[in-house]
Design an enzyme around this catalytic site. Sequence first.
Site, PDB file in Angstrom:
ATOM      1  N   ASN A   1       1.451  10.038 -38.606  1.00 60.70           N
ATOM      2  CA  ASN A   1       0.075  10.497 -38.415  1.00 60.70           C
ATOM      3  C   ASN A   1      -0.860   9.345 -38.745  1.00 60.70           C
ATOM      4  OD1 ASN A   1       0.883  13.044 -37.720  1.00 60.70           O
ATOM      5  ND2 ASN A   1       0.342  13.999 -39.664  1.00 60.70           N
TER       6      ASN A   1
ATOM      7  N   ASP B   1       4.412  23.787 -42.687  1.00 62.90           N
ATOM      8  CA  ASP B   1       5.399  23.231 -41.759  1.00 62.90           C
ATOM      9  C   ASP B   1       6.361  24.345 -41.359  1.00 62.90           C
ATOM     10  OD1 ASP B   1       4.085  21.051 -42.956  1.00 62.90           O
ATOM     11  OD2 ASP B   1       5.777  19.746 -42.523  1.00 62.90           O
TER      12      ASP B   1
ATOM     13  N   HIS C   1      -2.027  24.411 -42.815  1.00 65.79           N
ATOM     14  CA  HIS C   1      -0.825  24.868 -42.129  1.00 65.79           C
ATOM     15  C   HIS C   1       0.353  24.852 -43.099  1.00 65.79           C
ATOM     16  CE1 HIS C   1      -0.435  20.509 -42.050  1.00 65.79           C
ATOM     17  NE2 HIS C   1       0.865  20.675 -41.873  1.00 65.79           N
TER      18      HIS C   1
ATOM     19  N   HIS D   1      -1.230  23.640 -46.663  1.00 65.12           N
ATOM     20  CA  HIS D   1      -1.747  22.339 -47.094  1.00 65.12           C
ATOM     21  C   HIS D   1      -2.520  21.713 -45.938  1.00 65.12           C
ATOM     22  CE1 HIS D   1       2.302  21.440 -45.448  1.00 65.12           C
ATOM     23  NE2 HIS D   1       1.722  20.348 -44.952  1.00 65.12           N
TER      24      HIS D   1
ATOM     25  N   TYR E   1      -4.704   8.374 -39.123  1.00 64.22           N
ATOM     26  CA  TYR E   1      -6.031   8.948 -39.288  1.00 64.22           C
ATOM     27  C   TYR E   1      -7.096   7.859 -39.291  1.00 64.22           C
ATOM     28  CZ  TYR E   1      -3.500  13.046 -41.103  1.00 64.22           C
ATOM     29  OH  TYR E   1      -2.650  14.113 -41.252  1.00 64.22           O
TER      30      TYR E   1
ATOM     31  N   TYR F   1       7.785  18.810 -31.585  1.00 60.25           N
ATOM     32  CA  TYR F   1       7.673  20.249 -31.395  1.00 60.25           C
ATOM     33  C   TYR F   1       6.272  20.631 -30.953  1.00 60.25           C
ATOM     34  CZ  TYR F   1       5.381  20.514 -36.002  1.00 60.25           C
ATOM     35  OH  TYR F   1       4.524  20.357 -37.065  1.00 60.25           O
TER      36      TYR F   1
END
Length: 359
Positions: free
Chosen positions: A176, A189, A187, A249, A178, A122
Site C-alpha cells: 500500500n 481483513d 475494515h 482497523h 499512501y 482479491y
Amino acid sequence: MAASGYSDLREKLKSMTPHRDDCKNKYVDRTSNGSAKGRKRKYRESDDDEYGHSDDSAELREQEARQVKSSIQQRSIFTPEECARIEEKIDEVVAKGEAGHYREHTVDRAPLRNKYFFGEGYTYGAQLEKRGPGQERLYRKGEVDEIPSWVHELVIKRLVSNGVIPEGFVNSAVINDYQPGGCIVSHVDPLHIFARPIVSVSFFSDSALCFGCRFQFKPIRVSEPVFVLPVKRGSVTVLSGYAADDITHCIRPQDIKERRAVIILRKTRPDAPRLDSERPLRSSPTGRPAPLKAKRSHRKADPDAAHRPRVLEMDKEENRHPSFSHHRHHSITSENYWRRDQDNKHRESSGRKIKMRRH
C-alpha cells in the site's frame, strides 16, 4: 451553586430535564427483572457526554482498548539502511506500475493510495457484486503477478529468522503506497480469505494504525478511535486475536503527513473462495432450451427510453385496480418524482403534454 440550592451541577441538570430520567426508568421497568435490554439501552445513551453515563462508556472503551493492545505485537527489526534499500525497491514497483508492466489485477488505484497485489489478490469494496463481509473473493490463479524476489530476500527472510512468522507462511504480499492525506477505511481483513496473523512492515515515514473508528464522507470525517497504535518506519506489526478479528482497523487521513508505504504479508486459507470454481460447470437439464442472448442495437441510446414502458405499465395497472392505489403510493414514491421531472422536461422541450395520474 449553593445559592440556587444545588451542590452538584449534575443535580441541577437533572432537575432541568426530569423527563429524561422518567423515560429511562420507564424503559427499564418494561424489561423483565431489569434485563440486559435495559442495560444495553443505558449503554447506548452513554454516547451523549452531557448526561449521566459517560463514565460507563469510557470504562468500556478502555476495556476494549486493553483487548486490542494485548493482541498486537510490534517489533523494530529493520535498520534505517535496510529501510532505504527496501524503499528503493518499492519505488521500482511504482515505476513498473506506471509503465503498465504488471497484470491487470496487480495494481489497484485509489485517490492518494495505490495497492499492488502479489501472489494473491482479491475483490473488495466497490468491486464486489454483493456488498458486505464474506463476499470477498480471490482472483483466479495467475491474474496477479508473483511475489517479487526482493520481498522474499529483504523482508520475508528477515521476519522468519527473527521468529515473527514460520517459513513458508506467506503467499500473499500487498504494498500500500499512501500519499499525504491518503487513508484506508475501517475494515477487518476477510476472515474467510486470510489466516492469522496479519503482518505488516512500514516504510518511508511514521504513521498510526487506528482501531474502532467510524468513517463519514462528503466531507470525510473519522470518529474518535478506541485505540491508536503508533507505527514507526521500519517497525513490524502483527495482528491476531481480538485486534485482527473483533474490531475494525483503519488509516486516517490526518495520520499520513508524508508519503508512507506498508508491505502486508498474509497467508490465504486453503478453502478461500475464488471468482471461478475449479469444479466443472453444471450441465443444463435435458430438454431445456439454451437461453437466448439479447441483441445489441446500433442506434444511439435514449436514457429515458428504458423507463417509459415501465411507467406506462404502472399506470395501466393502477387503472385496473384503483382500490390499490393508496397502498402503492408509498412504494413508488421515487417513480412519481421521476415521472413529474420527466413531465416538466417534456413540456419545456417539445410543448407536448403528458397526462399523468396525481397521487
